[in-house]
Motif scaffolding. Structure first.
Motif, PDB file in Angstrom:
ATOM      1  N   TYR A  20      44.466  35.626  48.401  1.00 22.57           N
ATOM      2  CA  TYR A  20      44.401  35.604  46.944  1.00 22.57           C
ATOM      3  C   TYR A  20      43.088  36.221  46.472  1.00 22.57           C
ATOM      4  CZ  TYR A  20      48.125  32.133  47.388  1.00 22.57           C
ATOM      5  OH  TYR A  20      49.276  31.488  47.711  1.00 22.57           O
ATOM      6  N   ALA A  21      43.161  36.816  45.269  1.00 23.66           N
ATOM      7  CA  ALA A  21      41.958  37.338  44.626  1.00 23.66           C
ATOM      8  C   ALA A  21      42.139  37.202  43.117  1.00 23.66           C
ATOM      9  CB  ALA A  21      41.715  38.791  45.005  1.00 23.66           C
ATOM     10  N   VAL A  22      41.140  36.620  42.451  1.00 26.98           N
ATOM     11  CA  VAL A  22      41.206  36.395  41.005  1.00 26.98           C
ATOM     12  C   VAL A  22      39.894  36.879  40.401  1.00 26.98           C
ATOM     13  CG1 VAL A  22      41.500  34.723  39.153  1.00 26.98           C
ATOM     14  CG2 VAL A  22      42.696  34.379  41.330  1.00 26.98           C
ATOM     15  N   ALA A  23      39.995  37.826  39.441  1.00 24.15           N
ATOM     16  CA  ALA A  23      38.811  38.368  38.783  1.00 24.15           C
ATOM     17  C   ALA A  23      38.575  37.618  37.480  1.00 24.15           C
ATOM     18  CB  ALA A  23      38.997  39.854  38.511  1.00 24.15           C
ATOM     19  N   LEU A  24      37.346  37.166  37.268  1.00 24.56           N
ATOM     20  CA  LEU A  24      36.975  36.396  36.089  1.00 24.56           C
ATOM     21  C   LEU A  24      35.945  37.144  35.268  1.00 24.56           C
ATOM     22  CD1 LEU A  24      36.546  32.862  37.729  1.00 24.56           C
ATOM     23  CD2 LEU A  24      38.472  33.646  36.354  1.00 24.56           C
ATOM     24  N   ARG A  25      36.046  36.991  33.959  1.00 27.34           N
ATOM     25  CA  ARG A  25      35.070  37.583  33.053  1.00 27.34           C
ATOM     26  C   ARG A  25      34.699  36.555  32.005  1.00 27.34           C
ATOM     27  NH1 ARG A  25      36.005  42.648  28.897  1.00 27.34           N
ATOM     28  NH2 ARG A  25      33.834  42.861  28.211  1.00 27.34           N
ATOM     29  N   TYR A  26      33.386  36.515  31.670  1.00 28.07           N
ATOM     30  CA  TYR A  26      32.939  35.541  30.665  1.00 28.07           C
ATOM     31  C   TYR A  26      31.883  36.157  29.768  1.00 28.07           C
ATOM     32  CZ  TYR A  26      31.016  31.350  28.539  1.00 28.07           C
ATOM     33  OH  TYR A  26      30.585  30.415  27.635  1.00 28.07           O
ATOM     34  N   ASP A  27      32.136  36.066  28.454  1.00 30.96           N
ATOM     35  CA  ASP A  27      31.178  36.508  27.439  1.00 30.96           C
ATOM     36  C   ASP A  27      30.967  35.322  26.503  1.00 30.96           C
ATOM     37  OD1 ASP A  27      29.715  37.611  25.405  1.00 30.96           O
ATOM     38  OD2 ASP A  27      30.973  39.401  25.187  1.00 30.96           O
ATOM     39  N   ASP A  28      29.807  34.694  26.621  1.00 31.85           N
ATOM     40  CA  ASP A  28      29.571  33.473  25.856  1.00 31.85           C
ATOM     41  C   ASP A  28      29.547  33.700  24.356  1.00 31.85           C
ATOM     42  OD1 ASP A  28      27.277  34.924  25.787  1.00 31.85           O
ATOM     43  OD2 ASP A  28      25.928  33.285  26.363  1.00 31.85           O
ATOM     44  N   ALA A  35      44.101  42.601  48.087  1.00 25.85           N
ATOM     45  CA  ALA A  35      43.265  43.545  48.826  1.00 25.85           C
ATOM     46  C   ALA A  35      42.801  44.675  47.918  1.00 25.85           C
ATOM     47  CB  ALA A  35      44.041  44.094  50.013  1.00 25.85           C
ATOM     48  N   ARG A  36      43.693  45.157  47.033  1.00 23.23           N
ATOM     49  CA  ARG A  36      43.322  46.236  46.115  1.00 23.23           C
ATOM     50  C   ARG A  36      42.268  45.757  45.123  1.00 23.23           C
ATOM     51  NH1 ARG A  36      41.818  51.145  45.357  1.00 23.23           N
ATOM     52  NH2 ARG A  36      42.321  51.961  43.276  1.00 23.23           N
ATOM     53  N   ILE A  37      42.378  44.497  44.662  1.00 27.85           N
ATOM     54  CA  ILE A  37      41.377  43.959  43.730  1.00 27.85           C
ATOM     55  C   ILE A  37      40.013  43.893  44.416  1.00 27.85           C
ATOM     56  CG2 ILE A  37      40.674  41.883  42.468  1.00 27.85           C
ATOM     57  CD1 ILE A  37      43.629  41.378  41.853  1.00 27.85           C
ATOM     58  N   ARG A  38      39.992  43.429  45.652  1.00 29.17           N
ATOM     59  CA  ARG A  38      38.722  43.358  46.377  1.00 29.17           C
ATOM     60  C   ARG A  38      38.129  44.752  46.580  1.00 29.17           C
ATOM     61  NH1 ARG A  38      41.739  39.706  49.469  1.00 29.17           N
ATOM     62  NH2 ARG A  38      41.970  41.265  51.139  1.00 29.17           N
ATOM     63  N   GLU A  39      39.009  45.735  46.851  1.00 26.46           N
ATOM     64  CA  GLU A  39      38.553  47.108  47.058  1.00 26.46           C
ATOM     65  C   GLU A  39      37.922  47.673  45.787  1.00 26.46           C
ATOM     66  OE1 GLU A  39      40.502  51.476  48.158  1.00 26.46           O
ATOM     67  OE2 GLU A  39      41.628  49.635  48.536  1.00 26.46           O
ATOM     68  N   VAL A  40      38.593  47.485  44.656  1.00 33.07           N
ATOM     69  CA  VAL A  40      38.053  47.984  43.379  1.00 33.07           C
ATOM     70  C   VAL A  40      36.751  47.264  43.036  1.00 33.07           C
ATOM     71  CG1 VAL A  40      38.501  48.180  40.893  1.00 33.07           C
ATOM     72  CG2 VAL A  40      40.336  48.647  42.531  1.00 33.07           C
ATOM     73  N   PRO A 100      36.654  46.283  37.132  1.00 25.49           N
ATOM     74  CA  PRO A 100      35.222  46.660  37.054  1.00 25.49           C
ATOM     75  C   PRO A 100      34.455  45.929  35.964  1.00 25.49           C
ATOM     76  CG  PRO A 100      36.595  48.605  37.335  1.00 25.49           C
ATOM     77  CD  PRO A 100      37.521  47.477  37.058  1.00 25.49           C
ATOM     78  N   LYS A 101      35.156  45.371  34.956  1.00 28.14           N
ATOM     79  CA  LYS A 101      34.482  44.668  33.872  1.00 28.14           C
ATOM     80  C   LYS A 101      34.268  43.191  34.203  1.00 28.14           C
ATOM     81  CE  LYS A 101      36.972  47.654  30.624  1.00 28.14           C
ATOM     82  NZ  LYS A 101      37.927  47.682  29.484  1.00 28.14           N
ATOM     83  N   ALA A 102      34.798  42.739  35.334  1.00 30.26           N
ATOM     84  CA  ALA A 102      34.724  41.319  35.681  1.00 30.26           C
ATOM     85  C   ALA A 102      33.310  40.935  36.099  1.00 30.26           C
ATOM     86  CB  ALA A 102      35.718  41.002  36.792  1.00 30.26           C
ATOM     87  N   ASP A 103      32.998  39.643  35.979  1.00 29.97           N
ATOM     88  CA  ASP A 103      31.711  39.115  36.440  1.00 29.97           C
ATOM     89  C   ASP A 103      31.762  38.717  37.906  1.00 29.97           C
ATOM     90  OD1 ASP A 103      30.166  39.171  33.963  1.00 29.97           O
ATOM     91  OD2 ASP A 103      31.623  37.707  33.235  1.00 29.97           O
ATOM     92  N   VAL A 104      32.926  38.290  38.379  1.00 29.51           N
ATOM     93  CA  VAL A 104      33.059  37.846  39.761  1.00 29.51           C
ATOM     94  C   VAL A 104      34.523  37.891  40.154  1.00 29.51           C
ATOM     95  CG1 VAL A 104      33.320  35.406  39.141  1.00 29.51           C
ATOM     96  CG2 VAL A 104      32.442  36.011  41.405  1.00 29.51           C
ATOM     97  N   VAL A 105      34.775  38.078  41.446  1.00 33.95           N
ATOM     98  CA  VAL A 105      36.132  38.010  42.000  1.00 33.95           C
ATOM     99  C   VAL A 105      36.139  36.865  43.012  1.00 33.95           C
ATOM    100  CG1 VAL A 105      37.896  39.167  43.367  1.00 33.95           C
ATOM    101  CG2 VAL A 105      36.604  40.451  41.641  1.00 33.95           C
ATOM    102  N   VAL A 106      36.953  35.838  42.717  1.00 30.71           N
ATOM    103  CA  VAL A 106      37.066  34.685  43.607  1.00 30.71           C
ATOM    104  C   VAL A 106      38.205  34.953  44.578  1.00 30.71           C
ATOM    105  CG1 VAL A 106      37.361  32.185  43.742  1.00 30.71           C
ATOM    106  CG2 VAL A 106      36.236  33.210  41.746  1.00 30.71           C
ATOM    107  N   VAL A 107      37.952  34.833  45.899  1.00 25.22           N
ATOM    108  CA  VAL A 107      38.950  35.192  46.908  1.00 25.22           C
ATOM    109  C   VAL A 107      39.218  34.011  47.830  1.00 25.22           C
ATOM    110  CG1 VAL A 107      38.292  37.621  46.846  1.00 25.22           C
ATOM    111  CG2 VAL A 107      37.180  36.082  48.481  1.00 25.22           C
ATOM    112  N   ASN A 108      40.236  34.203  48.727  1.00 25.51           N
ATOM    113  CA  ASN A 108      40.779  33.075  49.490  1.00 25.51           C
ATOM    114  C   ASN A 108      40.844  33.185  51.014  1.00 25.51           C
ATOM    115  OD1 ASN A 108      42.114  30.687  50.150  1.00 25.51           O
ATOM    116  ND2 ASN A 108      44.078  31.676  50.021  1.00 25.51           N
ATOM    117  N   PRO A 109      40.206  33.905  51.772  1.00 24.77           N
ATOM    118  CA  PRO A 109      39.416  35.090  51.427  1.00 24.77           C
ATOM    119  C   PRO A 109      40.260  36.363  51.401  1.00 24.77           C
ATOM    120  CG  PRO A 109      39.090  34.534  53.700  1.00 24.77           C
ATOM    121  CD  PRO A 109      40.022  33.496  53.156  1.00 24.77           C
ATOM    122  N   THR A 110      41.510  36.294  51.975  1.00 26.02           N
ATOM    123  CA  THR A 110      42.324  37.513  52.053  1.00 26.02           C
ATOM    124  C   THR A 110      43.636  37.400  51.283  1.00 26.02           C
ATOM    125  OG1 THR A 110      43.318  36.737  54.127  1.00 26.02           O
ATOM    126  CG2 THR A 110      41.376  38.164  54.295  1.00 26.02           C
TER     127      THR A 110
END
Length: 373
Positions: A272-280, A298-303, A260-270
């Motif tokens: 792989y899923a990678v959540a990224l966060r960036y604070d400059d 799938a669980r990451i995409r759901e959350v 939930p704290k991530a800025d974006v979730v990059v998917v593959n589309p089903t």
């Protein structure tokens, strides 16, 4: 194969040796202890014989020089006796101290000191006549019997040789002055002990390696015992599997708390899923806070959906992030441009939604980012 597993053909492990030591089972050589004590006592008497004899002579003279009143005074008898005893102990203290030190230090050379309360516990099996006969007629018992005969013969031989070589000196003691005769007799006693110690040293030189070998033989283990010990110390495969599963569940729950704290979730589309966060203000580069494949993806995409975290489809980038970046690590420099394009789009998308404007066109991610670096 089963018979070989039960034969005690393997060297004992360190754990087996430590357990044996806690039980009081350490290699010991009584012959080494006896040789050390007799040697030190003989050397002490030989070197300190004159002073020891002089001190004992003074004690004897003072004891025989009591007046009639002192001898008949019952109230002073205990004090006189205590004084004489103290003087005797002080005179003999150097030799007694050396002997005590030898008795304490000799075990250090084989097995060391070991205090075990398990060894002090009563063992009623030793009271069994059958067990006693078994010990007597065992190989160890026969070995001890052989050592006793060898000790008797060797020490006896050394004693005979010593008496033959010193017989003239012993006969001349009667013609010497009293003080000189006492000192000479004590010195001869020390020499006799040194000769006896030489005989005991020969036996100890044979007994020490024998005791070490016998102790090692008693501790030898079968292959099955080694396997059981490894299983006990490392844990059974089932237990380790359960622990690993629990650790994975804990790690997965902790990782899902970061989505939930991530800025974006990059998917593959089903897949792989990678959540990224960036604070400059605190990060020099975007950080992977969660990643997974198949069910975890799938669980990451759901959350992410539940918490309104944007999901961006970029198969090459998702695969590259999943394969090359660990959770909690910043992305490599080779992926800066691709991730920057994604984050820029996400920020523009949020701004457009707040302004009610048309959403921006999603960027086209360069497929070359999939290459593993």
């Amino acid at each position: 194969m089963a018979a070989n597993d039960q034969e005690k053909t393997e060297q004992p492990t360190q754990k087996r040796r430590d357990e044996s030591r806690r039980k009081g089972q350490v290699p010991r050589s009584t012959e080494l202890n006896a040789a050390a004590v007799v040697l030190i006592a003989g050397a002490g008497l030989h070197v300190l014989g004159a002073s020891l004899a002089g001190g004992l002579q003074d004690l004897m003279q003072s004891g025989l020089a009591l007046t009639r009143e002192q001898s008949l005074d019952e109230t002073r008898a205990l004090g006189i006796f205590a004084g004489a005893l103290k003087g005797a102990l002080m005179t003999c203290a150097p030799v007694l101290g050396l002997t005590l030190a030898a008795a304490l230090l000799a075990p250090l050379s084989i097995g060391g000191w070991n205090l075990s309360f398990s060894a002090l516990a009563p063992d009623f099996s030793r009271l069994s006549p059958a067990a006693g006969l078994k010990r007597v007629f065992s190989m160890r018992g026969l070995t001890e019997l052989g050592k006793a005969f060898a000790k008797f013969g060797l020490v006896g031989l050394f004693a005979v040789l010593f008496l033959m070589s010193k017989s003239d000196e012993m006969l001349k003691l009667g013609s010497e002055p009293t003080a000189a005769a006492i000192g000479h007799a004590v010195s001869l006693s020390g020499q006799a002990l040194l000769v006896f110690a030489a005989g005991l040293a020969v036996i100890a030189a044979i007994d020490v390696p024998l005791q070490l070998w016998q102790h090692n033989q008693q501790l030898r283990m079968s292959r099955q015992e080694i396997r059981d010990e490894m299983k006990e110390s490392e844990g059974s495969p089932e237990t380790k599997g359960r622990i690993r599963h629990m650790q994975q569940e804990v790690a997965s729950r902790r990782m899902m708390q970061e989505v939930p704290k991530a800025d974006v979730v990059v998917v593959n589309p089903t897949h792989y899923a990678v959540a990224l966060r960036y604070d400059d203000k605190r990060m020099r580069a975007p950080v992977v806070v969660a990643k997974g494949a198949d069910a975890i993806a799938a669980r990451i995409r759901e959350v992410a959906t539940e918490n309104l975290v944007p999901i961006f489809e970029a198969p090459p980038l998702a695969r590259a992030l999943y394969r090359n970046v660990d959770i909690g690590s910043p992305i490599p420099a080779t992926l800066y441009v691709a991730v920057a394009q994604v984050l820029t789009y996400i920020y523009q998308l949020r701004a457009a939604r707040r302004a009610g404007a048309e959403p921006p066109t999603p960027p086209s991610i360069d497929p070359s980012v999939e290459t593993k670096h």
